[in-house]
Design an enzyme around this catalytic site. Sequence first.
Site, short mmCIF file in Angstrom:
data_model
loop_
_atom_site.label_atom_id
_atom_site.label_comp_id
_atom_site.label_asym_id
_atom_site.label_seq_id
_atom_site.Cartn_x
_atom_site.Cartn_y
_atom_site.Cartn_z
N HIS A 335 48.72 32.87 25.87
CA HIS A 335 49.26 32.65 27.81
C HIS A 335 47.60 31.80 27.76
CE1 HIS A 335 52.84 35.13 28.08
NE2 HIS A 335 52.61 36.05 27.18
N LYS A 523 47.78 33.62 44.40
CA LYS A 523 47.67 33.95 42.69
C LYS A 523 46.24 34.21 42.93
CE LYS A 523 47.72 29.22 42.54
NZ LYS A 523 48.90 29.24 41.30
N ARG A 524 45.80 34.71 41.79
CA ARG A 524 44.49 35.37 41.73
C ARG A 524 42.99 34.23 41.92
NH1 ARG A 524 43.96 40.72 39.20
NH2 ARG A 524 41.46 39.98 38.50
N LYS A 529 41.64 27.65 38.84
CA LYS A 529 42.94 28.01 40.37
C LYS A 529 42.56 26.86 41.26
CE LYS A 529 45.04 32.09 38.83
NZ LYS A 529 46.27 31.55 38.10
N THR A 631 54.00 30.73 37.39
CA THR A 631 55.23 31.17 37.98
C THR A 631 55.38 31.73 39.43
OG1 THR A 631 54.31 33.36 37.39
CG2 THR A 631 55.56 32.35 35.47
N LYS A 635 58.49 30.09 42.07
CA LYS A 635 58.85 31.37 42.95
C LYS A 635 59.09 30.10 44.45
CE LYS A 635 56.58 35.19 40.90
NZ LYS A 635 55.72 36.00 40.15
#
Length: 787
Positions: A335, A523-524, A529, A631, A635
């Site tokens: 992952h 998100k985290r 990111k 992911t 959504k």
Amino acid sequence: MNKNKFMESYIENLQRITLKNFAETSDKDRYFALCDTIMELINQEWRNCKNRTRRSRKAYYFSAEFLVGRSLGNNLINLGIYDEVKEILSEIDIDFESIENFEDDAALGNGGLGRLAACFMDSAATQKLDMYGYGVRYREGLFKQKIENGFQVEGGDHWIKDGDGWSIRVESDSKIVKFRDQTVKAVPYDMPMLGFENEQVNTLRLWQAEPFEEFDFSYFNNFQYDKAVEEKNRAEDITRVLYPNDMQREGRVLRLKQQYFFCSASIQDMVSKYKRYFDHDLQFEDFSKYHIIQLNDTHPIIAIPELIRVLVDENGIEFERAVEITKNTFAFTNHTVLQEALESWPKDIMLEVCPRCFDIIKKLNENLVKEFKEKGLSEEAIDPYRIIRFDQVRMANLAIVMSKSVNGVAKLHTQILKDDTFKNWYKLMPEKFNNKTNGITPRRWLVYSNIKLSNFITEKLGSDDWKYDLTKLKDLEKYLDDEKTLEEINQIKFENKKELAKYILENEGISINPNSIFDIQVKRIHEYKRQHLNLLHIINLYHKLKKNPDMDFYPTTFILGGKAAPGYFRAKAIIKLANEIARVINNDEEVNDKIKVVFVNNYRVSYGEKLFPAADISEQISTAGKEASGTGNMKFMLNGALTLGTYDGANIEIFENAGVENNYLFGAKVEELNEIYDSYNPKEFYYKNEDIKDAVDTLLSGELNDNDSYMFLDIYNCLINPQGGEKADTYFVLKDFEDYKKTHEKINKEYSDRLTWARKSLKNIANAGYFSSDRTILEYAKDIWKL
Ligand code: GPV
């Protein structure tokens, strides 16, 4: 379902478990009685499934994390009785929403990896695949995030302190797990995983650590009560808390104990059931015919030597034979390509926790090295393949050798695994490698959480078949040029935005305008990111609006949310920065009718259910090549947001499916970043570009206050003034800034053409079908599991 019977048994349960009259019961009582009533309702089907599948081939999903969230609403949806139950409750004056809100999220995961496991459980049951989930029943889930003075403060998450309405303790299936220095009991708690409107009920079995004997009576009899209690605590410690590090390997003994604990219990469970139901096969000839274990990243890899151990030591199977069986039983999913997440365990720690497994790994390593030497490889050429090197057990290597399949979670990610991360392995065994692009369950992420859009889709398509086959959404494209439909889409989004605005006012105390653009990144928190890219852009935008109040600008609300690992200083600095920017901007009356900034507190599954339906823009801005899949991006898309994203992970496939012209692509691609990696100098961008300089300088100008935490200096340094041998701006924030800013300007302009926007939104919804986890799980079943 018989409504009267349901109501009767509900009230009966309520009074039985509380000993109160109906009117005296609390929301908590009412919630738990409802859980009981639903558990009774599904009991028969659950048992039927267990009985029917005893002798069938099954997939076993081994995962250290299952981020289930709340179950009440989702279970009612999957049972097809959501509306009826709501009605029944209102007939007896119970407000469904308030008991729904009583349920704590089961936050037994950190982020994407754990949530993926939960979506897979939903989809497997919906597709009638016999898949068993195995994991850990953490007493404390992921910490609760509080924001104090702009800083993240972690709180406990004892999610089952009031009880657990969705599990059954199966004492009789308990297993003994032996560590070098301690022996504990693993007690399974089974959660039903319901298929959508079908009879399938799969099982998620989570193991809880308990003392082998409730009290050690020798201590007890010697009046050493404290010693007895100490032993009990030491056992319970193993499943006390979920490690909160996302994408970061954790080197602690207790973490390996957790991993070995649930893997050992699960393997023993599988083997003992096999012996019970396949009692003719004492040689385990058919074991791999009936079991396939999917390993969710490196965390459960210790299950590999554990299966060999159980076969050899406890069942008298020859070592080589046990290895063959094992190789046909495991499949491995990776992952991430971030090196800091790839687990390796020091020999010493392994010897301390599970010495026999280390023995077995050593033997596997020797066999591997021998095999390579026979093929004529030099010591050096063998190095990248070694399972043990410098006294470290490299878990990914162990998994790759011992699995029949290795997969990544999006096209680009799998390509990077082949070209880079596992390139040596790929050369040797290309046939093992395959891609399985992630997905999300449309039941939780649309049917349940966005009822308005869901009903609208059913009405437009004239049926709700799309809930079973999400690719049917494609038929919505016939409305692409229908103005009325487009206006309805905008109206639904607006209603959802109003609801979110209300929720945010109640929970964050910030009032936001539902007519503004809702631009969301949840998100985290992680450097790759790039939440700080988002924040630097907001700073610069704010300054522009201050300088030029009459600037043509569509009001925008920037919403961010996410948790930082407690030990990750820079991620916490990003949270402080977000809150500080929010404080300054939201209090500035000159601009706060144009921009608002909200950092949502304690982002989690149940908060996401309110955010995704209300987003206009989905921020997916990771450095190209770093986000394996993502992911959340799916959504948002499914709920009609347009993606503002880099060419990374599953974003690429979103652009491919919905059309890049219906989304906002920006930033450097992987190839370019690889090329400039050594020569990149962020200072050039800083000096050349005024807006970048403005934003970066603001970190230290005094306009923002980090309360002497040096957090903003840390962010500044990591961008242009690297410390202690670190490389500057390793995630190319400054490189991508200009393109990001321009793309925001484009969005801001194009949003006012409301019909064109709605058309793009519809394009995204209509093409989200590919991202159903039903599709993903069917691919696993067909290509890897052969179910
Ligand atoms: I490794 N992921 C995660 O949430 N935690 C981890 O420890 C690891 C990976 C995530 C990836 O970062 C996402 O890109 C991906 O979508 C998700 O796993 C599911 O595959």
